[in-house]
Design an enzyme around this catalytic site. Structure first.
Site, PDB file in Angstrom:
ATOM      1  N   THR A 221       4.901 -10.572  -3.750  1.00 16.67           N
ATOM      2  CA  THR A 221       4.651  -9.356  -2.993  1.00 16.67           C
ATOM      3  C   THR A 221       3.330  -8.765  -3.440  1.00 16.67           C
ATOM      4  OG1 THR A 221       5.175  -7.014  -2.776  1.00 16.67           O
ATOM      5  CG2 THR A 221       6.194  -8.140  -4.611  1.00 16.67           C
TER       6      THR A 221
ATOM      7  N   ASP B  16       2.573  -5.838  -3.187  1.00 11.04           N
ATOM      8  CA  ASP B  16       2.845  -4.491  -3.694  1.00 11.04           C
ATOM      9  C   ASP B  16       3.105  -4.460  -5.195  1.00 11.04           C
ATOM     10  OD1 ASP B  16       2.586  -3.300  -1.195  1.00 11.04           O
ATOM     11  OD2 ASP B  16       4.650  -3.838  -0.651  1.00 11.04           O
TER      12      ASP B  16
ATOM     13  N   MET C  18      -2.911  -0.288   0.832  1.00 13.88           N
ATOM     14  CA  MET C  18      -1.482  -0.454   1.077  1.00 13.88           C
ATOM     15  C   MET C  18      -0.644   0.004  -0.113  1.00 13.88           C
ATOM     16  SD  MET C  18      -0.974  -4.057   3.105  1.00 13.88           S
ATOM     17  CE  MET C  18      -1.193  -4.177   4.886  1.00 13.88           C
TER      18      MET C  18
ATOM     19  N   ARG D 109       3.435   2.027   0.041  1.00 17.66           N
ATOM     20  CA  ARG D 109       4.180   3.219   0.465  1.00 17.66           C
ATOM     21  C   ARG D 109       4.749   3.930  -0.751  1.00 17.66           C
ATOM     22  NH1 ARG D 109       3.536   5.316   5.392  1.00 17.66           N
ATOM     23  NH2 ARG D 109       5.727   5.765   5.852  1.00 17.66           N
TER      24      ARG D 109
ATOM     25  N   GLU E 132      -1.517   4.542   0.868  1.00 13.26           N
ATOM     26  CA  GLU E 132      -1.018   4.955   2.183  1.00 13.26           C
ATOM     27  C   GLU E 132       0.190   5.878   2.035  1.00 13.26           C
ATOM     28  OE1 GLU E 132       1.186   0.684   2.877  1.00 13.26           O
ATOM     29  OE2 GLU E 132       0.977   1.946   4.643  1.00 13.26           O
TER      30      GLU E 132
ATOM     31  N   ARG F  42      -4.173  -8.347   2.323  1.00 14.94           N
ATOM     32  CA  ARG F  42      -3.079  -9.248   1.939  1.00 14.94           C
ATOM     33  C   ARG F  42      -3.320 -10.691   2.368  1.00 14.94           C
ATOM     34  NH1 ARG F  42       1.891  -7.310   5.929  1.00 14.94           N
ATOM     35  NH2 ARG F  42       1.300  -8.574   7.732  1.00 14.94           N
TER      36      ARG F  42
END
Lengths: 407, 407
Positions: free
Chosen positions: A142, A144, A188, A190, A245, A301
């Site tokens: 990921t 993230d 990116m 959240r 974001e 990404r």
């Protein structure tokens, strides 16, 4: 001999295919599996029996090398959550029936939180029904970087390298004029600010880097933000600002939603502007100076051409390790990276129980964000720096990258 | 011996510094100039006497090589139009006074349309006043590729390579799910669609590339656009669409302005959304399928890490040629690239009268756009393909690009 099944899930990254390459390499070297299948579009593809023979499409090492430099999920992906075992077992029965039909002894699922949930449920189902000839193993990925139990996630290092590289280039671009200008770059994330923090890596060769960095882990105050911007503009004409974001105000409402209740288009629908866009409007309104917003969007990404060599190598190693876990008879585990040292950078590969990973999120430790909440600390830099080291030599043909497609 | 002055103007590109490197290299090799100065922030910097000694900051070939891989204008830029000679000569007198003070015999100005206007006016002024010991020469650059009298412009090839590379990677990213999805990518270009056309180069290795390409040279019809999207979605689930930021409707109004009269933020200001953003809203409204918009934004003009080797080499050659023009006593000319063959690709370097270039715009020939107005022709591909060939080996240190700063 049993067969091996590989599938990918969740959002694309520049490194997820290197894990497939690692699994295939490990399996080939082991001499302990017969056929290697890939399921197209993750667990959904398993249920629909959409299989591709990886022995055929990855016919030589050249293809496997090319796969390492091909971004996104070469086997396709899905957003599909299995029913809870309590609710219904029918999906599980269907999957097992198909795995048996293809004589699958090892199923390796590459993905993030949701994918590890699938590995967890499926392995639990097998244990509940005394099925011990099918091993289910997870491999993390990921951008993230929010998976627990692993030091970092494949895909993150490459995204971080793209972000750091882009901030280096944006800084050169923004500095050409001598008038005050604010450039707000949305990254990116959240709920986890790891990628936004990576913008600070653009300082590694002496550049200023972003004048301000706001991660979503800290409450975001627009008035304070405007004060920060004014203060930084006194020091230099053109400043760069990095924002997640997912930055939220003290009520916990996303900035991207909080500021635009009044904004509607001709159809009467609200504009779903990003956080950077909202801040751009705010700076224009309150300060009146030149201001721009930039979204790194999907590029961060999938920019395989500037992937981190460290990331690609580790992703491949994780694939090999995940296969080893399966062939050694383990199930319900995820291959993980354990960092033993940052300087010099050293990692080892281990397996962790997947139920300790599923449905959890690793966010940035608050102590890695500075007191003012507008930058990162040296501890964060020490953590991030090794992950973007090394450049890949992706194959270019006719002036553009060469990629491989598997289906 | 006289001294040499170099300045840069207009928007940044990934190749503009290679022209400075070429001029410095040519001047050094000629043995015919004493000091080499750079004016900081273009002609504005000349007026403000903001000079840097390039002999000092570019002390060895290593620095010159690094300069070739540093994006944006290393000498800074400006948006500054000289008064018309009819209106007032005071600016010109001031400039000449400063050029004399620094014993400048050669002034080379690198930039786009406006910069060539400056070269034109300044050289005219010198001729009008019988000043023949100061030669003013222009060197072209602009990612927009809209300068006349040169086959193409330095900076364009690198931007085109970034765009083609990014579309390759976005296509992999967008294809991972099997549900209908539209990704609309906005490319720079208000009046010229050259950069948007470059998205088609992502097909060179067999990929589909954008399903639809809309250049700003053709009238844009939103209803027709929706029909095009529906038609393409019948062939494959996920499609990519490339649009110029400057697409206009039949009234000649920018799509980015036409569709959002109703869109206002909390401050009552209109949202200045881009064209892709407006189309995203329209697709969401009329089709209801998954849709995203992406702006390549500043990245497309400063991504030096994926610059075109052809572009960088030609930019350097143009610098050498521009210096040769000056040293041979020419003034009021611009160094230009003449293509003698596309296959094999061959160019020669010539000088053109700058007044034939200034304040003009070269847009895409309508016959290079397909009949439907939603793609480009093979003639366009033949023109574009050579310009993105070859990869640069930009210097990476600590995992990020190494750049040079001159002031």
């Amino acid at each position: 001999m049993k067969n091996l099944l590989i599938a990918q899930s969740g959002g694309p990254t520049a490194a997820i295919n290197a894990t497939v390459a690692g699994i295939v390499t490990g399996a080939g070297a082991s001499g302990k599996v017969d056929k290697i299948y890939g399921a197209v579009n993750g667990i959904k593809g398993v249920l629909e029996e959409k299989f591709v023979s990886l022995n055929t499409v990855l016919k030589d090492m050249g293809c496997i090398e090319l796969l390492c430099h091909t971004p996104a999920a070469a086997l396709g992906s899905c957003r599909f959550k299995l029913d809870s075992l309590e609710k219904s077992e029918s999906q599980y029965e269907k999957i097992l029936e198909i795995l048996r039909k293809y004589n699958i002894g090892y199923f390796i699922y590459i993905g993030g939180n949701d994918s590890m949930d699938t590995v967890d449920k499926l392995s639990k189902y097998c244990i509940m029904h005394d099925i011990d000839d099918i091993k289910i193993v997870g491999a993390p990925k990921t951008i993230d970087n929010d998976l627990v139990a692993t030091d970092h996630c494949p895909g993150f290092g490459s995204a971080a390298k793209y972000i750091a590289t882009t901030f280096c280039e944006l800084e050169r671009d923004c500095n050409v004029y001598d008038m005050p200008a604010v450039t707000i770059v949305e990254v990116m994330g959240r709920n986890a600010g790891w990628l936004t923090a990576a913008s600070a890596l653009s300082r590694l060769n002496g550049a200023d880097g972003p004048s301000l960095i706001y991660l979503c882990e800290r409450e975001f105050d627009i008035d304070r933000f405007i004060e920060d911007v004014k203060e930084k503009l006194e020091k230099k004409p053109a400043i760069l600002v990095a924002v997640s974001e997912g930055i939220k105000n003290k009520e916990g409402i996303y900035i991207s939603e909080s500021q635009q209740s009044g904004a509607v288009d001709v159809f009467g629908h609200s504009y779903i502007a990003g956080a950077a866009r909202v801040l751009e409007q705010t700076v224009r309104e309150r300060m009146g100076c030149k201001v721009r917003s930039v979204e790194l969007n999907l590029m961060q990404r999938c920019a395989a051409h500037v992937a981190s060599a460290t990331d690609i190598a580790e992703s491949k190693m994780l694939g090999i390790h995940a296969f080893q876990c399966a062939i050694e008879g383990m199930t319900g585990v995820m291959a993980a990276i354990i960092r033993t040292s940052s300087n010099p950078y050293e990692v080892i590969f281990r397996r962790v129980r997947v139920n300790s990973v599923a449905n959890q999120e690793k966010t940035v430790p608050l102590e890695w964000i500075n007191q003012e909440g507008n930058d990162v600390t040296s501890a964060m830099m020490e953590y991030l720096t090794p992950l973007i080291q090394g450049e890949v030599h992706s194959v270019f043909e006719n002036g553009i990258p060469k990629h491989i497609t598997l289906y």
